[in-house]
Design an enzyme around this catalytic site. Structure first.
Site, short mmCIF file in Angstrom:
data_model
loop_
_atom_site.label_atom_id
_atom_site.label_comp_id
_atom_site.label_asym_id
_atom_site.label_seq_id
_atom_site.Cartn_x
_atom_site.Cartn_y
_atom_site.Cartn_z
N HIS A 197 -56.57 5.06 10.40
CA HIS A 197 -57.98 4.70 10.34
C HIS A 197 -58.14 3.28 9.82
O HIS A 197 -57.21 2.69 9.27
CB HIS A 197 -58.76 5.67 9.43
CG HIS A 197 -58.94 7.03 10.03
ND1 HIS A 197 -58.00 8.04 9.92
CD2 HIS A 197 -59.93 7.54 10.81
CE1 HIS A 197 -58.43 9.11 10.55
NE2 HIS A 197 -59.58 8.84 11.11
N GLY A 239 -60.03 13.97 6.57
CA GLY A 239 -60.40 15.38 6.59
C GLY A 239 -59.91 16.06 7.85
O GLY A 239 -59.53 17.23 7.83
N THR A 240 -59.86 15.30 8.93
CA THR A 240 -59.36 15.83 10.20
C THR A 240 -57.87 16.18 10.09
O THR A 240 -57.45 17.26 10.55
CB THR A 240 -59.58 14.81 11.32
OG1 THR A 240 -60.98 14.52 11.42
CG2 THR A 240 -59.06 15.33 12.65
N SER A 254 -64.36 16.42 11.97
CA SER A 254 -64.51 15.57 13.15
C SER A 254 -65.49 16.23 14.10
O SER A 254 -65.33 17.41 14.43
CB SER A 254 -63.17 15.35 13.86
OG SER A 254 -63.38 14.53 15.00
N ALA A 300 -77.81 6.33 6.62
CA ALA A 300 -78.26 5.74 7.89
C ALA A 300 -77.86 4.28 8.07
O ALA A 300 -77.87 3.79 9.21
CB ALA A 300 -79.77 5.88 8.01
N GLY A 333 -74.84 3.16 7.21
CA GLY A 333 -73.38 3.13 7.25
C GLY A 333 -72.84 2.92 8.66
O GLY A 333 -73.61 2.81 9.62
N ARG A 334 -71.49 2.83 8.76
CA ARG A 334 -70.87 2.63 10.07
C ARG A 334 -71.29 3.73 11.03
O ARG A 334 -71.67 3.50 12.16
CB ARG A 334 -69.35 2.59 9.91
CG ARG A 334 -68.82 1.32 9.27
CD ARG A 334 -67.29 1.40 9.04
NE ARG A 334 -66.99 2.34 7.96
CZ ARG A 334 -66.87 1.95 6.68
NH1 ARG A 334 -67.05 0.68 6.35
NH2 ARG A 334 -66.58 2.84 5.73
N THR A 349 -66.39 13.55 4.64
CA THR A 349 -65.10 14.11 4.25
C THR A 349 -64.74 13.67 2.83
O THR A 349 -65.47 12.91 2.20
CB THR A 349 -63.98 13.64 5.20
OG1 THR A 349 -63.92 12.20 5.15
CG2 THR A 349 -64.25 14.10 6.63
N LYS A 383 -61.76 2.90 5.07
CA LYS A 383 -61.86 4.33 4.78
C LYS A 383 -61.45 4.61 3.34
O LYS A 383 -60.41 4.16 2.88
CB LYS A 383 -60.97 5.11 5.75
CG LYS A 383 -61.09 6.64 5.57
CD LYS A 383 -60.42 7.38 6.68
CE LYS A 383 -60.53 8.88 6.52
NZ LYS A 383 -61.94 9.34 6.40
N ALA A 426 -70.80 16.06 7.97
CA ALA A 426 -69.68 15.34 8.56
C ALA A 426 -68.87 14.57 7.52
O ALA A 426 -67.75 14.14 7.81
CB ALA A 426 -70.18 14.36 9.61
#
Ligand SMILES: NC(=O)c1ccc[n+]([C@@H]2O[C@H](COP(=O)([O-])OP(=O)(O)OC[C@H]3O[C@@H](n4cnc5c(N)ncnc54)[C@H](O)[C@@H]3O)[C@@H](O)[C@H]2O)c1
Ligand SMILES: O=C(O)C1=N[C@H](C(=O)O)CCC1
Length: 264
Positions: free
Chosen positions: A156, A166-167, A122, A10, A12-13, A98, A160, A96
């Site tokens: 990104h 992952g996308t 994503s 919670a 995090g970005r 990755t 990261k 979500a």
């Protein structure tokens, strides 16, 4: 009745955007905000950390609150914890995070036997739509004379931790399935020689504060298709995840994706 949600990661970005957007959604009730005990802001009010003012919920490892769904945007170890929390709470899981190892992925698939799980690299509507468009292109080009060379570029922010995204891997997986490609290559260097047909290559750019951009290239002889989808901030992912939580809460156990959530 509002869907009660817990957010894992919670501070995090992404977690901060989930706290902010979730708190202003009348159909959602943010009831728990989980964080790693070692985080510098552990114990602080999650709303204050997210910049929306006090929410009355502290960043914690545990909660007595009941929740219908837990949304995980953390790290592989955090994802593992989120799966355990969801199964224990008999809550839906929106996964979500990755860069998961196979052991983590297997645990998510196992959890889907007993709880509803929405799992996607994503949560963006436009990314998942672009995946559909790429599947159409892959099907149409799989036997094109001269072949179609598929390359996946992703871009990104400098923070990261996993690569490629992952996308990007999911784009490659979907396209490879349609085109019967079995060889996945990450970057190129030295003298690899002429590019074989049976190959999808991935190229990861890490720069600045880019919230996420993917370009999929289908290179033919004499012509090229390029599809680019880019985020201008992180709210596309957060709103998609919140929609996924509403979708999953109360569903029967199983593994769902964003096509199920978005009706694509
Ligand atoms: N599926 C999507 O739409 C999507 C979109 C954006 C980011 N992501 C992924 O989400 C993940 C997080 O991205 P970010 O930019 O927010 O990263 P971040 O590093 O800003 O946030 C991760 C947070 O998880 C916390 N954390 C670590 N261990 C934990 C634990 N055991 N329990 C609870 N929290 C823990 C960290 O302290 C941190 O606050 C990455 O894997 C990223 O690829 C997915
Ligand atoms: O910011 C990130 O990290 C993102 N990761 C996702 C991925 O790895 O696919 C995509 C959205 C942004």
């Amino acid at each position: 009745m509002a869907t009660r949600i817990a957010i894992n990661g919670a501070a995090g970005r992404m977690g901060q955007r989930l706290v902010a957007l979730g708190s202003e959604d009348n159909d959602l009730d943010v009831v728990a905000c989980f964080e790693h005990a070692g985080h510098t802001k552990f114990g602080q009010d999650a709303g204050s950390v997210a910049g929306i003012g006090e929410l009355g919920i502290r960043l914690a490892e545990e909660t007595s609150a009941q929740y219908d769904a837990i949304i995980d945007f953390s790290v592989p170890a955090g994802a593992h914890a989120a799966v355990e929390r969801a199964v224990h709470a008999k809550a839906a899981l929106v996964m979500a995070t990755t860069g998961l190892e196979e052991e983590h992925q297997a645990k998510i698939r196992e959890a889907a036997n007993v709880i509803p799980v929405v799992w996607a690299p994503s949560m963006s509507t436009t990314v998942n739509l672009t995946m559909k468009l790429c599947e159409i292109a892959a099907e149409a080009l799989k036997d094109i004379p001269g072949g179609a060379d598929v390359e996946v570029l992703e871009r990104h922010h400098r923070f990261k931790e996993d690569s490629p995204s992952g996308t990007a891997l999911r784009f490659g997986e979907l396209i490879a399935y349609k085109m019967g490609i079995t060889n996945h290559v990450h970057g190129r260097e030295g003298r690899p020689g002429a590019r074989p047909h049976n190959e999808i290559a991935y190229h990861a750019i890490r720069t600045g504060d880019n919230p996420g951009e993917h370009t999929i290239i289908f290179g033919l002889l004499g012509e090229t298709i390029e599809m680019t989808v880019r985020a201008s901030n992180r709210d596309c992912y957060a709103s998609g995840a919140l929609q996924a939580a509403k979708f999953a809460a109360g569903k029967k156990p199983g593994l769902y994706n964003m096509n199920d959530v978005l009706g694509l």
